[in-house]
Design a protein around this motif. Structure first.
Motif, PDB file in Angstrom:
ATOM      1  N   ASP A   1      12.980   6.781   8.593  1.00 37.02           N
ATOM      2  CA  ASP A   1      11.838   6.169   8.360  1.00 37.02           C
ATOM      3  C   ASP A   1      12.952   4.943   7.094  1.00 37.02           C
ATOM      4  N   ILE A   2      12.850   3.733   8.043  1.00 34.88           N
ATOM      5  CA  ILE A   2      13.650   2.726   7.754  1.00 34.88           C
ATOM      6  C   ILE A   2      12.672   1.927   6.604  1.00 34.88           C
ATOM      7  N   SER A   3      11.596   2.129   6.800  1.00 32.92           N
ATOM      8  CA  SER A   3      11.037   0.899   6.018  1.00 32.92           C
ATOM      9  C   SER A   3      10.107   1.708   4.633  1.00 32.92           C
ATOM     10  N   GLY A   4      10.794   2.851   4.552  1.00 32.49           N
ATOM     11  CA  GLY A   4       9.857   3.346   3.512  1.00 32.49           C
ATOM     12  C   GLY A   4       8.528   3.926   3.320  1.00 32.49           C
ATOM     13  N   ASP A   5       7.601   3.780   4.293  1.00 30.42           N
ATOM     14  CA  ASP A   5       6.033   3.167   4.253  1.00 30.42           C
ATOM     15  C   ASP A   5       6.079   5.088   5.075  1.00 30.42           C
ATOM     16  N   GLY A   6       6.419   5.731   5.352  1.00 30.98           N
ATOM     17  CA  GLY A   6       6.343   7.545   5.828  1.00 30.98           C
ATOM     18  C   GLY A   6       6.068   7.645   7.240  1.00 30.98           C
ATOM     19  N   VAL A   7       6.473   6.314   8.040  1.00 32.69           N
ATOM     20  CA  VAL A   7       6.220   6.254   9.222  1.00 32.69           C
ATOM     21  C   VAL A   7       7.482   5.820   9.670  1.00 32.69           C
ATOM     22  N   PRO A   8       8.659   7.051  10.726  1.00 37.83           N
ATOM     23  CA  PRO A   8       9.496   6.646  11.023  1.00 37.83           C
ATOM     24  C   PRO A   8       9.960   5.548  12.284  1.00 37.83           C
TER      25      PRO A   8
ATOM     26  N   PHE B   1      24.046 -16.797   9.337  1.00 33.91           N
ATOM     27  CA  PHE B   1      24.522 -16.208   9.022  1.00 33.91           C
ATOM     28  C   PHE B   1      22.566 -15.740   7.882  1.00 33.91           C
ATOM     29  N   GLY B   2      22.180 -14.484   7.166  1.00 35.10           N
ATOM     30  CA  GLY B   2      21.493 -14.154   6.565  1.00 35.10           C
ATOM     31  C   GLY B   2      20.919 -12.538   6.058  1.00 35.10           C
ATOM     32  N   THR B   3      19.861 -12.578   5.219  1.00 39.65           N
ATOM     33  CA  THR B   3      19.545 -11.447   4.556  1.00 39.65           C
ATOM     34  C   THR B   3      17.724 -11.127   5.007  1.00 39.65           C
ATOM     35  N   TYR B   4      17.418  -9.972   5.640  1.00 32.82           N
ATOM     36  CA  TYR B   4      16.141  -9.624   5.581  1.00 32.82           C
ATOM     37  C   TYR B   4      15.316  -9.140   4.893  1.00 32.82           C
ATOM     38  N   GLU B   5      14.718  -8.545   4.767  1.00 36.45           N
ATOM     39  CA  GLU B   5      13.605  -6.795   4.660  1.00 36.45           C
ATOM     40  C   GLU B   5      12.638  -6.315   6.002  1.00 36.45           C
ATOM     41  N   LEU B   6      12.760  -5.297   5.607  1.00 35.46           N
ATOM     42  CA  LEU B   6      10.918  -5.422   6.236  1.00 35.46           C
ATOM     43  C   LEU B   6       9.613  -5.412   5.908  1.00 35.46           C
ATOM     44  N   THR B   7       8.909  -5.839   5.945  1.00 28.70           N
ATOM     45  CA  THR B   7       7.083  -6.031   5.522  1.00 28.70           C
ATOM     46  C   THR B   7       6.815  -4.696   4.411  1.00 28.70           C
ATOM     47  N   GLU B   8       6.041  -4.679   4.299  1.00 31.76           N
ATOM     48  CA  GLU B   8       5.805  -2.841   3.139  1.00 31.76           C
ATOM     49  C   GLU B   8       5.138  -2.181   4.583  1.00 31.76           C
ATOM     50  N   ASN B   9       4.862  -2.850   5.254  1.00 28.56           N
ATOM     51  CA  ASN B   9       4.055  -1.800   6.726  1.00 28.56           C
ATOM     52  C   ASN B   9       4.979  -1.881   7.710  1.00 28.56           C
ATOM     53  N   GLY B  10       6.045  -1.736   7.854  1.00 32.60           N
ATOM     54  CA  GLY B  10       7.304  -1.762   8.149  1.00 32.60           C
ATOM     55  C   GLY B  10       7.050  -2.286   9.810  1.00 32.60           C
ATOM     56  N   ARG B  11       6.542  -3.463  10.228  1.00 37.00           N
ATOM     57  CA  ARG B  11       5.468  -3.965  10.676  1.00 37.00           C
ATOM     58  C   ARG B  11       6.594  -5.779  11.945  1.00 37.00           C
ATOM     59  N   LYS B  12       6.735  -6.091  10.488  1.00 40.43           N
ATOM     60  CA  LYS B  12       7.824  -7.377  10.573  1.00 40.43           C
ATOM     61  C   LYS B  12       9.578  -7.601   9.707  1.00 40.43           C
ATOM     62  N   LEU B  13      10.242  -8.909   9.800  1.00 42.56           N
ATOM     63  CA  LEU B  13      11.114  -9.052   9.591  1.00 42.56           C
ATOM     64  C   LEU B  13      10.604 -10.315   8.249  1.00 42.56           C
ATOM     65  N   THR B  14      11.151 -10.028   7.346  1.00 45.91           N
ATOM     66  CA  THR B  14      11.045 -11.240   6.222  1.00 45.91           C
ATOM     67  C   THR B  14      12.097 -11.756   5.684  1.00 45.91           C
ATOM     68  N   CYS B  15      12.313 -13.232   5.789  1.00 42.08           N
ATOM     69  CA  CYS B  15      13.636 -13.153   5.639  1.00 42.08           C
ATOM     70  C   CYS B  15      14.287 -13.980   3.370  1.00 42.08           C
ATOM     71  N   ARG B  16      15.156 -12.870   3.161  1.00 41.01           N
ATOM     72  CA  ARG B  16      15.415 -12.958   2.025  1.00 41.01           C
ATOM     73  C   ARG B  16      16.130 -14.738   1.994  1.00 41.01           C
ATOM     74  N   ASP B  17      17.592 -14.573   2.708  1.00 41.40           N
ATOM     75  CA  ASP B  17      18.307 -15.865   2.782  1.00 41.40           C
ATOM     76  C   ASP B  17      18.642 -15.873   4.353  1.00 41.40           C
ATOM     77  N   TYR B  18      19.013 -17.765   4.331  1.00 44.67           N
ATOM     78  CA  TYR B  18      19.090 -17.647   5.474  1.00 44.67           C
ATOM     79  C   TYR B  18      19.884 -18.849   5.918  1.00 44.67           C
ATOM     80  N   TYR B  19      21.266 -19.083   5.705  1.00 38.99           N
ATOM     81  CA  TYR B  19      22.584 -19.877   5.771  1.00 38.99           C
ATOM     82  C   TYR B  19      22.877 -20.203   7.134  1.00 38.99           C
ATOM     83  N   PHE B  20      23.335 -21.569   7.669  1.00 44.47           N
ATOM     84  CA  PHE B  20      23.133 -22.428   8.732  1.00 44.47           C
ATOM     85  C   PHE B  20      24.089 -23.376   8.534  1.00 44.47           C
TER      86      PHE B  20
END
Length: 153
Positions: free
Chosen positions: A3-10, A73-92
């Protein structure tokens, strides 16, 4: 499977492993799937020139390129429901002139390789690459189990 998103669904995490006979540590993530409404759902994928790696803070470090002059390069995180990535920071990087003899650095929080939605960073190339180094230093390893560890019944 973890469970990488922490939503209880592996999620099913497909990553690089060097030994397919035992549990190993890995950092390169090739694909992530989750379960939504009782069905397997694709979340994101990576590859050699466009890779994702887990970070200590629960997010993902992204690194990619499309040509010698174009790097991101950049950093991302999963949405609360674990269904997609959202961007934190993006450098190019992007060319500064038509002759493509100089590189300019950009940043945004949309995850788009697009100068129109980005802020130009008036920094040296060393400062730009230092940002990447700091992010890479936060990459961590996940314990991954090869499919061969699961018995078919």
């Amino acid at each position: 499977i973890m469970d990488i998103s922490g939503d209880g669904v592996p999620e099913l995490v497909i990553g690089s492993v060097s030994d397919s006979t035992e549990t190993v540590n890995g950092t390169m993530i090739y694909a992530v799937y989750t379960v939504a409404d009782g069905k397997m759902e694709f979340v994101f994928e990576g590859r050699i020139k466009s890779s994702y790696r887990p970070m200590q803070n629960g997010g993902f470090f992204y690194q990619g390129s499309s040509a010698a002059m174009y790097y991101m390069f950049g950093t991302y995180e999963l949405t609360e429901n674990g269904r997609k990535l959202t961007c934190r920071d993006y450098y190019f990087t992007y060319e500064k002139n038509a002759e493509k003899t100089e590189i300019v650095f950009f940043h945004n929080e949309t995850g788009e390789w697009n100068t129109l939605v980005s802020d130009e960073m008036f920094i040296s190339s060393d400062e730009f690459w230092d940002i990447q180094t700091k992010l890479i230093n936060n990459v961590c390893q996940w314990e991954l189990e090869p499919f061969t560890a699961y018995a078919v019944e």
